[in-house]
Design an enzyme around this catalytic site. Structure first.
Site, PDB file in Angstrom:
ATOM      1  N   GLU A 127       0.831  -1.211   0.000  1.00  0.00           N
ATOM      2  CA  GLU A 127       0.000   0.000   0.000  1.00  0.00           C
ATOM      3  C   GLU A 127       0.866   1.263   0.000  1.00  0.00           C
ATOM      4  O   GLU A 127       0.543   2.236  -0.692  1.00  0.00           O
ATOM      5  CB  GLU A 127      -0.988  -0.007   1.173  1.00  0.00           C
ATOM      6  N   CYS A 137       2.487  -5.055 -10.061  1.00  0.00           N
ATOM      7  CA  CYS A 137       3.624  -5.591 -10.807  1.00  0.00           C
ATOM      8  C   CYS A 137       3.318  -7.033 -11.210  1.00  0.00           C
ATOM      9  O   CYS A 137       2.697  -7.783 -10.451  1.00  0.00           O
ATOM     10  CB  CYS A 137       4.868  -5.527  -9.925  1.00  0.00           C
TER      11      CYS A 137
END
Length: 171
Positions: A127, A137
């Site tokens: 976060e 990703c």
């Protein structure tokens, strides 16, 4: 570049040992100093009684009113089960490229305290990565890989891959 700025950490109903360990994780992974915030949240803010959960973006909106002059980022650890519209639950939520993030410990629990803490660190790093502008990703080991289950959380590292690391600012 970010000299004299701190990541502020608040824990609401979360064990002090977890908060202190999370602060150590943040310093180790991001390199920024950590300060503790002692703000409080109204007890039923964002609570949806039909779901028995708290709406993540409602909590994030209230937290976004918290400001410290030396604040780089603000992260809150919460023991509540969180959700967003269209999702059964979320582990956390952050303002992409913003300052504020929340992480729920509710679904990360384990009888193995080491595993529990490691899961929390991964979601905190994830976060905070969003607040620094990182998207999800595709590298399965990168902490920025999307997690839809505990198995996904457990499968990834608490660190950023080489590509994502290059995007993060240096203290």
């Amino acid at each position: 570049m970010q000299e004299g700025k701190f990541i502020y950490l608040a824990g609401f109903g979360v064990e002090k040992r977890l908060i202190l360990a999370t602060a150590k994780n943040i310093r180790e992974v991001f390199g920024f100093g950590v300060r503790f915030s002692h703000i409080t949240l109204p007890p039923r803010l964002g609570y949806n009684p039909q779901r028995g959960q708290y709406k993540g973006d409602t909590l994030l909106e209230v937290l976004s009113k918290v400001y410290y002059p030396d604040m780089l980022k603000f992260l809150a650890l919460l023991p509540f089960d969180l959700y967003e519209e269209g999702l059964n639950f979320i582990f956390g939520l952050a303002q992409l490229g913003g300052r504020y993030a929340v992480v729920s410990t509710y679904r990360l629990k384990s009888e193995d305290e080491r595993l529990f803490f490691e899961r929390v660190f991964k979601e905190v790093n994830h976060e905070l990565g969003h607040t620094f502008g990182l998207m999800h990703c595709k590298n399965k080991k990168c902490v920025m890989n999307f997690s839809n289950s505990l198995q996904d959380v457990d499968a990834k590292s608490r660190f950023f891959c080489e590509f994502c690391s290059k995007i993060l600012p240096k203290p």
